[in-house]
Each structure stands twice: as structure tokens, then as C-alpha cells.
Design a protein around this motif. Sequence first.
Motif, PDB file in Angstrom:
ATOM      1  N   SER A  47       0.860  -1.187   0.000  1.00  0.00           N
ATOM      2  CA  SER A  47       0.000   0.000   0.000  1.00  0.00           C
ATOM      3  C   SER A  47       0.892   1.232   0.000  1.00  0.00           C
ATOM      4  O   SER A  47       2.096   1.146   0.237  1.00  0.00           O
ATOM      5  CB  SER A  47      -0.933   0.009   1.211  1.00  0.00           C
ATOM      6  OG  SER A  47      -0.192   0.157   2.410  1.00  0.00           O
ATOM      7  N   TYR A  48       0.297   2.361  -0.304  1.00  0.00           N
ATOM      8  CA  TYR A  48       1.024   3.614  -0.213  1.00  0.00           C
ATOM      9  C   TYR A  48       0.071   4.728   0.190  1.00  0.00           C
ATOM     10  O   TYR A  48      -1.105   4.715  -0.148  1.00  0.00           O
ATOM     11  CB  TYR A  48       1.779   3.959  -1.501  1.00  0.00           C
ATOM     12  CG  TYR A  48       0.961   4.120  -2.753  1.00  0.00           C
ATOM     13  CD1 TYR A  48       0.591   5.381  -3.230  1.00  0.00           C
ATOM     14  CD2 TYR A  48       0.580   3.020  -3.497  1.00  0.00           C
ATOM     15  CE1 TYR A  48      -0.136   5.531  -4.399  1.00  0.00           C
ATOM     16  CE2 TYR A  48      -0.148   3.155  -4.674  1.00  0.00           C
ATOM     17  CZ  TYR A  48      -0.497   4.410  -5.114  1.00  0.00           C
ATOM     18  OH  TYR A  48      -1.227   4.563  -6.270  1.00  0.00           O
ATOM     19  N   ASP A  49       0.605   5.653   0.988  1.00  0.00           N
ATOM     20  CA  ASP A  49      -0.134   6.833   1.422  1.00  0.00           C
ATOM     21  C   ASP A  49       0.290   8.001   0.542  1.00  0.00           C
ATOM     22  O   ASP A  49       1.476   8.152   0.236  1.00  0.00           O
ATOM     23  CB  ASP A  49       0.179   7.162   2.886  1.00  0.00           C
ATOM     24  CG  ASP A  49      -0.266   6.059   3.829  1.00  0.00           C
ATOM     25  OD1 ASP A  49      -1.404   5.591   3.685  1.00  0.00           O
ATOM     26  OD2 ASP A  49       0.528   5.679   4.702  1.00  0.00           O
ATOM     27  N   VAL A  50      -0.689   8.802   0.156  1.00  0.00           N
ATOM     28  CA  VAL A  50      -0.435   9.953  -0.703  1.00  0.00           C
ATOM     29  C   VAL A  50      -1.031  11.197  -0.061  1.00  0.00           C
ATOM     30  O   VAL A  50      -2.134  11.167   0.465  1.00  0.00           O
ATOM     31  CB  VAL A  50      -1.082   9.768  -2.099  1.00  0.00           C
ATOM     32  CG1 VAL A  50      -0.790  10.965  -2.986  1.00  0.00           C
ATOM     33  CG2 VAL A  50      -0.623   8.491  -2.749  1.00  0.00           C
ATOM     34  N   ARG A  51      -0.281  12.274  -0.153  1.00  0.00           N
ATOM     35  CA  ARG A  51      -0.774  13.596   0.213  1.00  0.00           C
ATOM     36  C   ARG A  51      -0.486  14.494  -0.966  1.00  0.00           C
ATOM     37  O   ARG A  51       0.595  14.440  -1.568  1.00  0.00           O
ATOM     38  CB  ARG A  51      -0.039  14.098   1.454  1.00  0.00           C
ATOM     39  CG  ARG A  51      -0.509  15.435   1.958  1.00  0.00           C
ATOM     40  CD  ARG A  51       0.256  15.871   3.209  1.00  0.00           C
ATOM     41  NE  ARG A  51       1.680  15.587   3.212  1.00  0.00           N
ATOM     42  CZ  ARG A  51       2.609  16.311   2.582  1.00  0.00           C
ATOM     43  NH1 ARG A  51       2.258  17.352   1.863  1.00  0.00           N
ATOM     44  NH2 ARG A  51       3.886  15.982   2.658  1.00  0.00           N
TER      45      ARG A  51
END
Length: 141
Positions: A47-51
Motif C-alpha cells: 500500500s502507499y499513502d499519498v498527500r
Amino acid sequence: DTAVEALGLPCPPDSALPAVWDIKNVERCEVKADAVTVHPRTDRDGSYDVRGRFAGVPWKGRFDYQLTPTGFHSRDADVPPEQATVEGGFVITPLGGDHCTVIHYEQYVLASWLAPIRLLVKAYLHLSMKRELRDLRRLVT
């Protein structure tokens, strides 16, 4: 809504795949992403978190990804696949010789209150995706 853009590259698919498989490159190429934190589960998924900003509006999200033999696919994390509201990815296809095509696709289920600006959102997606492909070309060639 689905948006698709493609770009030919003067290299074989095997030369372009590492740039697509490096999920951290979302931060380098994705117009709507300012910062990406990758959480691999295996060498093929995670998974990856994006802002970032979508047309100037701040947003953040978490996405599950899967690397495939021809690219990668990601979708909203923490929901069943059929309930995802954002999906996208890249597919790299050979053109013969030392050339390939990178196909970039994004699919959004827009909130009903966005219906009046749906065409503007789609136009923004196409423009941003074209820029993302140009940025990817710079990473690869």
C-alpha cells in the motif's frame, strides 16, 4: 469516469518497467501527489499513502497496489475492490524493436455533487495524466 492516456517510448518494455514498479515514483510523476510513503507487503504488492492536491484542493489517501508483469494497478485501500472510488495504473506494451507504449489509466467514481463540473474534472485528469507520462519518460530515457 475513466481517463486513459498513452505515450510511446524509445526503449523496450524491460527498460520502462522498473520506473513504473517503483511506487515512490508516483511522487515524482503524479501531478496530484506531493508526498508518497510506500508500505510493501511483498515484492509484488503493498500500500502507499499519498498527500497532494487535486486541481489545487488538498487531499490525502491510501491505496493498495499490485505490480504486474506489464505494470501496476492501484485502488482505494481498506475497502472491498468493488467499492473502490479511485483506481488506476500503468500498462506497458511492446511496439517492436526497442520501443514500447505506456498506457496510463485512472478511474474515479465522482460524488454526485460534482456532476456540474464533471467535464472540467475529466479535462483536468487528461491534462495531468499527459504531464505524468512526460515526467515518466524523463525518468526512463
